[in-house]
Design an enzyme around this catalytic site. Structure first.
Site, PDB file in Angstrom:
ATOM      1  CB  CYS A  85      -2.533   6.977   8.909  1.00  0.00           C
ATOM      2  SG  CYS A  85      -1.992   5.896  10.505  1.00  0.00           S
ATOM      3  CG  HIS A 194       0.162   4.892   5.798  1.00  0.00           C
ATOM      4  ND1 HIS A 194       0.253   5.261   5.769  1.00  0.00           N
ATOM      5  CD2 HIS A 194      -0.070   4.028   7.252  1.00  0.00           C
ATOM      6  CE1 HIS A 194       0.128   6.437   7.475  1.00  0.00           C
ATOM      7  NE2 HIS A 194      -0.004   5.077   7.997  1.00  0.00           N
ATOM      8  CD  GLU A 196       1.039   6.130   2.588  1.00  0.00           C
ATOM      9  OE1 GLU A 196       1.396   6.606   3.178  1.00  0.00           O
ATOM     10  OE2 GLU A 196      -0.138   6.447   2.176  1.00  0.00           O
TER      11      GLU A 196
END
Length: 214
Positions: A85, A194, A196
């Site tokens: 990001c 992202h 995750e």
């Protein structure tokens, strides 16, 4: 053999989800270490540079603390480095955010605002670009191993990287305009989304990074 994976903590944003996702995908002997210590980054075997918020604040803090030089030293030492990001945006040449900010210059290209762009209906694009979007893989890279082309990843951002040279482009996405969803160069890979928060595809990418030997 123990291997340390340093996650850069420059005091902004919650790194809990990124740390937990990396721990889930870590191999035996890999230790995830969230740290704001430049020397710890230099000592690590791998570096993950996540980021949220304004690029001006990010660059200001990492410059004042010496984290910028430690990240560049890790890259120069040919250690695997992953940007996420704002971490990816900070690796570009320049960002238009906050009246213009010079970044680390790891990748060519600049970061621009979505909000001045117009969608298919003629109205200005809503910012941030938030939610799931497809990523077209533009290069055969080890971090894409086992991930289908055009898989969906989770994005939250108001600025995007454009004018990236083809040789540094690893994945494209589109939201009113095409932009770099992933860039790659030697031992560095960086993504706008992202991982995750991107379910199985995102976890697979993190696992690929933890096993990558550039």
């Amino acid at each position: 053999m123990t291997e340390t994976v340093a996650v850069v903590d420059y005091g902004m944003g919650n790194l809990h989800s990124a740390g937990k996702a990396l721990e889930k995908m870590a191999a035996d002997g890999q230790r995830i270490h969230i740290t704001g210590d430049p020397d710890a980054l230099r000592a690590a075997d791998r570096v993950v540079f996540p980021g949220v918020g304004a690029i001006r604040d990010c660059i200001k803090v990492i410059t004042e603390t010496g984290l910028d030089r430690a990240i560049l030293d890790a890259i120069d030492a040919h250690k695997p480095v992953l940007g996420i990001c704002v971490g990816m945006q900070a690796m570009m040449d320049h960002s238009e955010e906050n009246d213009g900010v010079d970044c680390l210059g790891v990748f060519a290209g600049r970061v621009r605002f979505f909000g001045e762009q117009y969608g298919e209906t003629g109205g200005r694009l809503k910012v941030p670009h938030m939610g799931w979007n497809q990523v077209r893989q533009t290069v055969d890279h080890p971090l894409w191993d086992g991930i289908d082309d055009n898989s969906r990843f989770y994005f939250v951002h108001s600025y995007c990287a454009v004018e990236v040279p083809e040789e540094e482009m690893a994945g494209r996405c589109e939201y009113g305009l095409p932009f770099a969803a992933a860039v790659a160069k030697h031992n560095v890979f960086a993504v706008q989304f992202h991982p995750e928060k991107s379910a199985d595809a995102g976890l697979r990418l993190l696992g690929n990074f933890l096993r990558w030997q550039p």
